[in-house]
Design an enzyme around this catalytic site. Structure first.
Site, PDB file in Angstrom:
ATOM      1  N   GLY A  31      21.393 -27.314   9.565  1.00 57.42           N
ATOM      2  CA  GLY A  31      21.634 -28.572  10.267  1.00 57.42           C
ATOM      3  C   GLY A  31      20.912 -28.683  11.600  1.00 57.42           C
ATOM      4  N   HIS A  37      12.871 -29.929   9.128  1.00 57.90           N
ATOM      5  CA  HIS A  37      13.824 -30.148   8.026  1.00 57.90           C
ATOM      6  C   HIS A  37      13.441 -31.389   7.223  1.00 57.90           C
ATOM      7  CE1 HIS A  37      16.504 -28.076  11.098  1.00 57.90           C
ATOM      8  NE2 HIS A  37      16.630 -27.280  10.062  1.00 57.90           N
ATOM      9  N   GLY A 147      10.838 -23.491   4.616  1.00 58.53           N
ATOM     10  CA  GLY A 147       9.759 -23.690   5.587  1.00 58.53           C
ATOM     11  C   GLY A 147       9.028 -22.387   5.890  1.00 58.53           C
ATOM     12  N   ASP A 150      10.035 -19.831   8.858  1.00 62.91           N
ATOM     13  CA  ASP A 150      10.769 -18.583   8.628  1.00 62.91           C
ATOM     14  C   ASP A 150      10.054 -17.846   7.497  1.00 62.91           C
ATOM     15  OD1 ASP A 150      13.571 -18.969  10.200  1.00 62.91           O
ATOM     16  OD2 ASP A 150      12.798 -20.869   9.467  1.00 62.91           O
ATOM     17  N   GLN A 153      11.751 -14.884   5.806  1.00 63.62           N
ATOM     18  CA  GLN A 153      12.871 -15.367   4.987  1.00 63.62           C
ATOM     19  C   GLN A 153      12.359 -15.898   3.637  1.00 63.62           C
ATOM     20  OE1 GLN A 153      16.249 -17.808   6.595  1.00 63.62           O
ATOM     21  NE2 GLN A 153      15.011 -19.494   5.835  1.00 63.62           N
TER      22      GLN A 153
END
Ligand code: AMP
Length: 282
Positions: A31, A37, A147, A150, A153
C-alpha cells in the site's frame, strides 16, 4: 472496484474467474501507492481479464527494530488510485486472517535470502516468501507482477515459484523514478526535502557506475570504490553496494557480462534501496 477483506470471498471469486476461463493478474503490495505501484497495476490491466491488487503490510517481513507500526498506510486514497489504474478488486486482508493463532509454516528460499538486503534484515525474505506463497494460494493468479525496484525479492519469488512448482508466471516491470532520479518508494515520505535531494545521489552513483562500465571498466572493486567514494558524505550511510549477476545474484569481480549493481543506504529515518542493470551490449 470491490474492496474485499475476507479470504473465502476472494478465493471464491478467483475460483469462479478461472472456471470461466478468464485470466487473473495479481499485484501484491504493502500500500501507500505511488507511480511504481500504479505502473504494475496498469501492466496487469493490459494483460489480464481480471486484476486483483492486494494491500498487506506483512508483519513477518519486518524486524523487531523496523518500521512495521509506522509504515505509511493510506487505504482510502489507495482504493481510488487502484480503481483509476484499472484494478477490479482490492484485497485488503487483516493480519489476523493471514496469520491466525497457531500459524507455524514458513517458506525459506536458501542462499538468496541471506545476501544483500537479507544480511541486515534477517528473516525478511522468509517473511516475504511465506506471505507471497499464502497470497498466491488465496488469489490463484495466472500472472504475478513485481517491480524491479526490489530486484532481489523478484529473483527470490521467481525461484520459489519454480522450485515449488507453483502454477503461475512472474513478470517484472522497470523502476519508476522521481524526476530527480530517486526511485519511488512508500518510505520516501520519511525524508525531509534536504534528505530527498541527498537520496537522489543514490541513483546518480549508479549511473556513474554504469558510465564507468560503458567506458570500459571491468573491475568490480574499482567501480565499487568509486561509488562508495561518491556517496561518502554526511547524511548518507551506505549499507551495501554489490555488483552481481542479475540471473542468480552471485557476486561478480570481473564484469564480462550484464551485471546488476544494487545498493542499500540509510538516509535520515529511511532505509532506501536502488539498483541498475548494466548491459554490456545494446
Ligand atoms: P511495496 O508496496 O513497497 O511492497 O511494493 C509492491 C510492489 O511494487 C513490489 O513488487 C515492488 O517492487 C514494486 N515497486 C515499489 N516501488 C517501485 C518503483 N519505484 N518502481 C516500480 N515498482 C516498484
Amino acid at each position: 472496484m470491490r474492496l474485499i477483506r475476507s479470504l473465502n470471498s476472494i478465493s471464491g471469486i478467483a475460483r469462479r474467474t478461472r472456471k470461466a476461463g478468464k485470466s487473473i493478474g495479481f499485484v501484491p503490495t504493502m500500500g501507500a501507492f505511488h507511480q511504481g505501484h500504479i505502473s504494475l497495476i496498469r501492466k496487469a490491466r493490459k494483460e489480464n481479464d481480471v486484476v486483483i491488487t492486494s494491500i498487506f503490510v506483512n508483519p513477518a517481513q519486518f524486524g523487531p527494530n523496523e518500521d512495521y507500526r509506522k509504515y505509511p498506510r493510506s487505504v482510502n486514497r489507495d482504493k481510488q488510485e487502484a480503481a483509476k489504474a484499472g484494478s477490479d478488486i482490492l484485497f485488503f486482508p487483516k493480519a489476523s486472517s493471514i496469520y491466525p493463532k497457531g500459524h507455524k509454516t514458513h517458506v525459506e528460499v536458501e542462499r538468496l535470502s541471506d545476501i544483500m538486503c537479507g544480511k541486515s534484515r534477517p528473516g525478511h525474505f522468509r517473511g516475504v516468501a511465506t506471505v507471497c506463497t499464502k497470497l498466491f494460494n488465496i488469489v490463484m493468479p495466472d500472472t504475478v507482477y513485481l517491480g524491479q525496484k526490489d530486484f532481489q525479492q523478484a529473483v527470490i519469488i521467481r525461484d520459489m515459484v519454480k522450485d515449488l512448482n507453483m502454477n503461475l508466471k512472474v513478470k517484472t516491470a522497470p523502476i519508476v523514478r522521481e524526476p530527480s532520479g530517486l526511485a519511488m518508494s512508500s518510505r520516501n515520505i520519511y525524508l525531509t526535502p534536504a534528505q530527498k535531494d541527498r537520496a537522489a545521489l543514490l541513483y546518480e552513483s549508479l549511473k556513474r557506475a554504469e558510465q564507468m562500465i560503458k567506458g570500459g571498466a571491468r573491475n568490480a572493486s574499482k567501480i565499487k570504490s568509486a561509488v562508495s567514494r561518491f556517496l561518502n558524505r554526511p547524511g548518507i550511510k551506505l549499507e551495501y553496494l554489490m555488483v552481481v549477476s542479475p540471473a542468480d545474484l552471485s557476486e561478480r569481480s570481473v564484469i564480462n557480462e550484464d551485471v546488476l549493481i544494487a545498493l542499500a543506504a540509510k538516509i535520515g529515518k529511511a532505509r532506501l534501496i536502488d539498483n541498475i542493470v548494466v548491459k554490456l551490449k545494446n
